[in-house]
Scaffold this active site. Structure first.
Site, mmCIF file in Angstrom:
data_model
loop_
_atom_site.group_PDB
_atom_site.id
_atom_site.type_symbol
_atom_site.label_atom_id
_atom_site.label_comp_id
_atom_site.label_asym_id
_atom_site.label_seq_id
_atom_site.Cartn_x
_atom_site.Cartn_y
_atom_site.Cartn_z
ATOM 1 N N ASP A 103 -9.833 6.354 6.070
ATOM 2 C CA ASP A 103 -9.470 5.602 4.863
ATOM 3 C C ASP A 103 -10.230 4.275 4.794
ATOM 4 O O ASP A 103 -9.662 3.221 4.527
ATOM 5 C CB ASP A 103 -7.959 5.351 4.839
ATOM 6 C CG ASP A 103 -7.434 5.079 3.432
ATOM 7 O OD1 ASP A 103 -8.144 5.415 2.454
ATOM 8 O OD2 ASP A 103 -6.330 4.527 3.301
ATOM 9 N N GLY A 110 3.714 0.824 2.555
ATOM 10 C CA GLY A 110 4.819 -0.072 2.244
ATOM 11 C C GLY A 110 4.325 -1.499 2.141
ATOM 12 O O GLY A 110 3.125 -1.757 2.204
ATOM 13 N N GLY A 122 0.829 -1.200 0.000
ATOM 14 C CA GLY A 122 0.000 0.000 0.000
ATOM 15 C C GLY A 122 0.854 1.237 0.000
ATOM 16 O O GLY A 122 2.071 1.177 -0.236
#
Length: 387
Positions: free
Chosen positions: A172, A58, A55
């Site tokens: 998110d 990382g 993502g």
């Protein structure tokens, strides 16, 4: 933030007391620390065969601790768009929560340049890689399974919004951040963008970050974070789960590319059932699926305060609150970066004009002759959501 310090058991792990990097992470002293050497061994030197995801933060690797516990090892890459602030945010946000629909933090590694989070390993990956991914898995997402996933995510968000103090806004919520365990119980993950919202604060202004398509327009344009921002994102996710397709698909004709717009069009025509996933089998309850879609539309209302809170959303999904008596309006959608840029500029210009008009009116004049100026700046960070 002191309430986000939690005493973890330190069984078989190394606590890095002498690491100078620890000084930069105050507030995390009581979180279990793993040594980098331990995690190298657990992941077979971060072998590519153990890589299970990637993502904006990382790569994520599957690992096995020396006691046999399977873990997900999330590594902050040096090239990551996120950094120490997001790493610390995730540590503080998730360390004090325990809920069946949230991932469980086992600990972290803060050693030299290495910043790593260690979570429980979830066997069935994310919704974006299974239900919505291009390479569908062997998992059978029948209707009852989807109902349980929708309700589970709603329960997790309601817990973050209403139970935890300070409240947590995830910022998110999307399919790739909903992980599934071996029983297909959903777990909300990735708290790198999470914000703490004190009870006496209605919103906070912040740098805009998230995934286009899931972002509430008022947040994307003005940078104002509220719990209703998460509600909007959940509404998008809810429609995705019922329809079995991603919110944005540029391979389709223009009028069909945005799932929310298509869902509204079918609702407006009285044909809401047409957006339901055609792959669903005999256990499909069409009336219940349409109710879920209506809840999704209620969550994505243009006017923020008219969206339901997550506790009400959960009650609607369970059939405890009537949905048909609610006023459903056309959802507000940001189609692409160009749309976002134009609307952000228009909002900035409108704010400037309003301030100048107020400052030049006789009622508001202070007689000082000062010129009133303002600057509105919004930085948008897009996070890839490719399966």
């Amino acid at each position: 933030m002191s309430c986000f310090s939690l005493f973890f058991k330190r069984i078989g792990v190394t606590h890095q007391q002498n690491d100078p990097c620890n000084e930069d992470f105050s507030g995390t002293e009581n979180i279990t620390r793993f040594s980098y050497k331990e995690l190298v061994k657990a992941t077979a030197k971060f072998d590519q065969s153990n890589k299970i995801g990637e993502g904006g933060y990382g790569p994520v690797y599957k690992g096995t601790l020396k006691d046999g516990t399977a873990v997900a090892v999330k590594v902050l890459s040096l090239q990551s768009r996120q950094g120490k602030k997001e790493f610390l945010s995730e540590l503080l946000a998730i360390s004090n929560v325990s809920h069946e629909n949230l991932v469980k933090l086992y600990g972290c590694c803060v050693e030299e340049s290495h910043k790593i989070l260690v979570y429980n390993y979830l066997e069935n990956n994310s919704l974006s890689q299974t239900l919505l991914g291009s390479r569908h898995s062997s998992i059978q997402f029948n209707w009852r399974t989807r109902v349980n996933i929708c309700i589970g995510v709603a329960k997790g968000l309601a817990y973050l919004h209403d139970v935890i103090r300070p409240h947590i806004v995830h910022r998110d919520i999307k399919a790739s951040n909903i992980l599934l365990d071996d029983d297909l119980t959903p777990k909300i993950s990735d708290f790198g963008l999470a914000k703490l919202l004190p009870s006496d604060v209605s919103h906070i202004s912040t740098r805009v970050a998230g995934t286009l398509g899931y972002l509430a327009p008022e947040y994307a344009i003005r940078g104002q974070v509220t719990r209703k921002s998460d509600v909007y994102s959940f509404g998008v996710l809810l429609v995705e789960i019922v329809s079995g397709r991603c919110n944005t698909d540029t391979r389709l004709p223009y009028e069909d590319q945005i799932l929310l717009e298509k869902t509204w069009a079918y609702y407006d025509q009285g044909n809401l059932d047409k957006i339901i996933d055609s792959n669903l089998g005999d256990d499909l309850d069409v009336d219940e699926a349409c109710r879920f879609l209506k809840v999704g539309l209620l969550c994505t209302k243009n006017i923020t305060k008219r969206r339901p809170d997550m506790s009400t959303v959960l009650a609607m999904l369970r059939g405890e609150v009537d949905v048909d008596s609610q006023e459903i309006s056309k959802p507000d959608v940001i189609r692409d970066f160009r749309d976002l840029t134009l609307r952000s500029k228009a909002t900035s210009s409108s704010m400037l004009s309003s301030i100048v008009a107020r400052s030049s009116s006789p009622q508001s004049s202070s007689g000082s002759g000062d010129t009133v100026t303002t600057r509105t700046s919004i930085t948008f960070t897009a996070i890839s959501d490719r399966p």
